[in-house]
Write a protein that holds these residues in place. Structure first.
Motif, PDB file in Angstrom:
ATOM      1  N   ALA A 422       0.830  -1.207   0.000  1.00 25.09           N
ATOM      2  CA  ALA A 422       0.000   0.000   0.000  1.00 25.09           C
ATOM      3  C   ALA A 422       0.864   1.256   0.000  1.00 25.09           C
ATOM      4  CB  ALA A 422      -0.939  -0.012   1.202  1.00 25.09           C
ATOM      5  N   SER A 423       1.941   1.251   0.762  1.00 22.39           N
ATOM      6  CA  SER A 423       2.823   2.428   0.831  1.00 22.39           C
ATOM      7  C   SER A 423       3.503   2.707  -0.500  1.00 22.39           C
ATOM      8  CB  SER A 423       3.881   2.220   1.921  1.00 22.39           C
ATOM      9  OG  SER A 423       3.283   2.112   3.191  1.00 22.39           O
ATOM     10  N   VAL A 424       3.933   1.643  -1.185  1.00 20.19           N
ATOM     11  CA  VAL A 424       4.568   1.816  -2.497  1.00 20.19           C
ATOM     12  C   VAL A 424       3.583   2.419  -3.487  1.00 20.19           C
ATOM     13  CG1 VAL A 424       5.550   0.592  -4.478  1.00 20.19           C
ATOM     14  CG2 VAL A 424       6.256  -0.009  -2.146  1.00 20.19           C
ATOM     15  N   ILE A 425       2.352   1.902  -3.507  1.00 18.33           N
ATOM     16  CA  ILE A 425       1.346   2.408  -4.446  1.00 18.33           C
ATOM     17  C   ILE A 425       0.972   3.848  -4.114  1.00 18.33           C
ATOM     18  CG2 ILE A 425      -1.021   2.081  -5.286  1.00 18.33           C
ATOM     19  CD1 ILE A 425      -0.574  -0.953  -4.809  1.00 18.33           C
ATOM     20  N   LYS A 426       0.922   4.168  -2.844  1.00 18.17           N
ATOM     21  CA  LYS A 426       0.641   5.550  -2.429  1.00 18.17           C
ATOM     22  C   LYS A 426       1.699   6.499  -2.990  1.00 18.17           C
ATOM     23  CE  LYS A 426       0.216   8.482   1.683  1.00 18.17           C
ATOM     24  NZ  LYS A 426       0.367   8.541   3.173  1.00 18.17           N
ATOM     25  N   GLU A 427       2.950   6.078  -2.931  1.00 15.12           N
ATOM     26  CA  GLU A 427       4.045   6.905  -3.441  1.00 15.12           C
ATOM     27  C   GLU A 427       3.933   7.099  -4.949  1.00 15.12           C
ATOM     28  OE1 GLU A 427       8.911   6.616  -3.787  1.00 15.12           O
ATOM     29  OE2 GLU A 427       7.923   5.838  -1.991  1.00 15.12           O
ATOM     30  N   ILE A 428       3.612   6.035  -5.670  1.00 10.51           N
ATOM     31  CA  ILE A 428       3.467   6.130  -7.124  1.00 10.51           C
ATOM     32  C   ILE A 428       2.286   7.029  -7.484  1.00 10.51           C
ATOM     33  CG2 ILE A 428       2.978   4.821  -9.231  1.00 10.51           C
ATOM     34  CD1 ILE A 428       4.393   2.432  -7.880  1.00 10.51           C
ATOM     35  N   TYR A 429       1.189   6.888  -6.737  1.00 16.03           N
ATOM     36  CA  TYR A 429      -0.011   7.678  -7.020  1.00 16.03           C
ATOM     37  C   TYR A 429       0.249   9.171  -6.838  1.00 16.03           C
ATOM     38  CZ  TYR A 429      -4.985   8.819  -7.201  1.00 16.03           C
ATOM     39  OH  TYR A 429      -6.213   9.334  -7.550  1.00 16.03           O
ATOM     40  N   ALA A 430       1.117   9.494  -5.890  1.00 13.14           N
ATOM     41  CA  ALA A 430       1.425  10.908  -5.618  1.00 13.14           C
ATOM     42  C   ALA A 430       2.154  11.564  -6.782  1.00 13.14           C
ATOM     43  CB  ALA A 430       2.252  11.018  -4.341  1.00 13.14           C
ATOM     44  N   THR A 431       2.830  10.773  -7.612  1.00 14.69           N
ATOM     45  CA  THR A 431       3.600  11.316  -8.748  1.00 14.69           C
ATOM     46  C   THR A 431       2.987  10.918 -10.091  1.00 14.69           C
ATOM     47  OG1 THR A 431       5.072   9.390  -8.773  1.00 14.69           O
ATOM     48  CG2 THR A 431       5.730  11.250  -7.388  1.00 14.69           C
ATOM     49  N   ARG A 432       1.726  10.523 -10.089  1.00 18.19           N
ATOM     50  CA  ARG A 432       1.084   9.974 -11.298  1.00 18.19           C
ATOM     51  C   ARG A 432       1.021  10.968 -12.453  1.00 18.19           C
ATOM     52  NH1 ARG A 432      -2.484  11.534  -7.609  1.00 18.19           N
ATOM     53  NH2 ARG A 432      -4.428  12.573  -8.188  1.00 18.19           N
ATOM     54  N   SER A 433       0.939  12.265 -12.148  1.00 20.83           N
ATOM     55  CA  SER A 433       0.810  13.263 -13.217  1.00 20.83           C
ATOM     56  C   SER A 433       2.059  13.343 -14.090  1.00 20.83           C
ATOM     57  CB  SER A 433       0.519  14.641 -12.619  1.00 20.83           C
ATOM     58  OG  SER A 433       1.582  15.054 -11.782  1.00 20.83           O
ATOM     59  N   GLU A 434       3.164  12.800 -13.601  1.00 26.69           N
ATOM     60  CA  GLU A 434       4.407  12.810 -14.367  1.00 26.69           C
ATOM     61  C   GLU A 434       4.440  11.717 -15.429  1.00 26.69           C
ATOM     62  OE1 GLU A 434       7.592  12.548 -11.566  1.00 26.69           O
ATOM     63  OE2 GLU A 434       6.745  14.119 -10.266  1.00 26.69           O
ATOM     64  N   ALA A 435       3.513  10.785 -15.367  1.00 22.58           N
ATOM     65  CA  ALA A 435       3.493   9.662 -16.309  1.00 22.58           C
ATOM     66  C   ALA A 435       2.839  10.105 -17.612  1.00 22.58           C
ATOM     67  CB  ALA A 435       2.729   8.489 -15.708  1.00 22.58           C
ATOM     68  N   LYS A 436       3.619  10.216 -18.667  1.00 21.02           N
ATOM     69  CA  LYS A 436       3.117  10.729 -19.954  1.00 21.02           C
ATOM     70  C   LYS A 436       3.160   9.698 -21.072  1.00 21.02           C
ATOM     71  CE  LYS A 436       2.589  14.882 -18.221  1.00 21.02           C
ATOM     72  NZ  LYS A 436       1.233  15.391 -17.915  1.00 21.02           N
ATOM     73  N   ARG A 437       4.180   8.848 -21.081  1.00 24.60           N
ATOM     74  CA  ARG A 437       4.362   7.908 -22.175  1.00 24.60           C
ATOM     75  C   ARG A 437       4.410   6.478 -21.644  1.00 24.60           C
ATOM     76  NH1 ARG A 437       5.585  10.346 -26.965  1.00 24.60           N
ATOM     77  NH2 ARG A 437       4.466   8.486 -27.711  1.00 24.60           N
ATOM     78  N   GLY A 438       4.062   5.548 -22.533  1.00 28.44           N
ATOM     79  CA  GLY A 438       4.043   4.158 -22.141  1.00 28.44           C
ATOM     80  C   GLY A 438       5.020   3.321 -22.941  1.00 28.44           C
ATOM     81  N   TYR A 439       4.517   2.259 -23.571  1.00 26.42           N
ATOM     82  CA  TYR A 439       5.367   1.277 -24.238  1.00 26.42           C
ATOM     83  C   TYR A 439       4.764   0.889 -25.584  1.00 26.42           C
ATOM     84  CZ  TYR A 439       7.553   0.990 -19.684  1.00 26.42           C
ATOM     85  OH  TYR A 439       8.201   1.317 -18.523  1.00 26.42           O
TER      86      TYR A 439
END
Length: 460
Positions: A422-439
């Motif tokens: 849960a803590s790891v996902i919380k950290e990722i969610y806090a920076t989600r707006s930085e995710a622009k490109r995928g694969y």
């Protein structure tokens, strides 16, 4: 007195898991062509890729391993498992297989032909793969509520009765060999099917003289939700609920690596003797003799014990409450997940988590990769990559839901592991707006591509 739940078991043996750094994991996932299936287990800290065959067996199951009868034909372990399957499910005819997709392969070799259509509730990847491999197609009849992760419905795995009846009624080619209902419905987020719904599905199938098959990998978890959420069954035992549920069907396939509580195994159970006789031919061709089906005697003995243990309320309550604990933590952090929580996994809603990543760049896969890089946690994409290409147009199929499944192995991880996830996902969610490109895909198989697909990161 309202006390917190505690696991009805204690640890007798532990397995070391190796921590790693973010920089190491960045390199490892790149070397794996950004496919989480390609990672070796020592490079994973918490493995939530699947709950299939990854759980811990009990002392009684391990004891059964020591008395397995390894006779090629007619072993006592087979007879023990056959009796257990009959007692728990009620089906008269039984064939062991080495796992669930093997059971599908054998049964579908009998029932499915080119041009057929098989209605159901969000068929899982192997089910759809075996159907489409035979040049047949699937028809998803899941209720609409299943595709809205924020809507509460106690049984999001339910079949839309009107849609199903329309399909069976408008069948001029007579090309619907059976209806399949998956319990719990994995592709919809581990969501259960109600007893009332299966009764209605059964009634319609009988009306049109079409068999009903249950994909029963997580049948015990489904029975738990019926007990908790359908008032009529609050006083019933899990075994009573299971017996009634299966009584509305004509047969079942089972990946015993889930609610059989074993590392390997599966089976087919049927009421139709003629279908059984035809299936024995394919079981011998693909699996082995009809009394072992690709399994050791010791495996069959452990499975017999596991089926009994999995259909006890105390075990199920602890197992499902652990999954719900993780889900509750994520909801408190504002993370979008499929609700209500499923029985075996928490499903992150990638459409809401990372909408900034284009769908054709596989946003759910991108989220799963980030989860591994940041925390060493291996989940799995249940989205566009898994959905494969349309077999006729060869274009990507975009499902309504783009999910990352976090499947919790049974009796394996502790509450502290859930807190870490849960803590790891919380950290990722806090920076989600930085995710622009995928694969983008650079290599893929023609069917069930997600297991072996190769990807590259889009940086431009």
């Amino acid at each position: 007195m309202n006390l917190p739940y505690a696991e009805p078991y204690k640890t007798k043996m532990v397995e070391y898991i190796k921590p790693s750094t973010i920089e190491e994991r960045k390199q490892w996932i790149k070397e794996a062509d950004y496919n989480l299936f390609n990672l070796t287990s020592e490079k994973v800290f918490i493995d939530l890729l699947t709950d299939s065959g990854t759980g811990a067996m009990s002392d009684k199951q391990w004891a059964e391993m020591m008395v397995g009868d390894e006779s090629y034909a007619g072993s006592q372990s087979f007879l023990k498992l056959k009796e257990t399957v009959k007692r728990i499910t009620g089906f008269d005819y039984f064939l062991p297989t080495h796992q669930g997709r093997a059971a599908e392969n054998v049964l579908f070799s009998v029932l499915v032909k080119e041009g057929d259509v098989i209605p159901g509730n969000s068929h899982f990847d192997t089910t759809k793969g075996h159907i489409e491999f035979r040049k047949a197609s699937t028809l998803d009849c899941t209720i609409d509520e299943a595709f809205n992760t924020t809507v509460y419905h106690p049984f999001k795995g339910n079949v839309n009765i009107e849609k199903l009846e329309t399909a069976l009624k408008n069948n001029p080619k007579n090309n619907i060999p059976f209806v399949i209902v998956t319990v719990t419905c994995n592709s919809a987020g581990g969501q259960p099917v109600s007893m009332q719904n299966i009764k209605e599905v059964s009634k319609i199938c009988k009306k049109y003289h079409i068999p009903l098959i249950i994909d029963a990998a997580r049948f015990a978890e489904n029975a738990y939700f019926i007990k908790i959420r359908e008032d009529r069954y609050k006083e019933a035992t899990i075994k009573e609920i299971v017996k009634e549920f299966f009584s509305y069907a004509d047969g079942m396939t089972m990946s015993a690596k889930k609610d059989g509580l074993v590392n390997m195994g599966g089976f087919i159970a049927l009421n139709d003797e003629e279908v059984y006789k035809k299936a024995t031919v394919y079981n011998i061709m693909f699996e082995g003799f009809i009394t072992y089906g690709g399994l050791n005697g010791r495996d069959m003995g452990a499975l017999a014990v596991g089926l009994d243990e999995a259909t006890e309320f105390d075990y199920l309550e602890t197992r499902i409450k652990q999954v719900a604990y993780l889900g509750t933590q994520l909801v408190e952090f504002g993370v979008p997940v499929q609700q209500p929580f499923g029985g075996h996994a928490i499903f992150l809603d990638a459409n809401k988590f990372v909408p900034t990543i284009p769908r054709d760049e596989f946003r759910a896969q991108a989220l799963a990769i980030e989860l591994y890089i940041v925390g060493g946690i291996r989940g799995v994409e249940i989205g566009t990559i898994l959905a494969d290409r349309d077999p006729f147009t060869h274009k990507n199929r975009y499902p309504e839901l783009e999910l990352v499944r976090l499947a919790i192995p049974r009796r394996t991880y502790s509450l502290n592991h859930m807190k870490y996830i849960a803590s790891v996902i919380k950290e990722i969610y806090a920076t989600r707006s930085e995710a622009k490109r995928g694969y983008r895909i650079i290599e893929e198989a023609p069917i069930m591509r997600h297991f072996t697909v190769k990807l590259e990161k889009i940086t431009d």
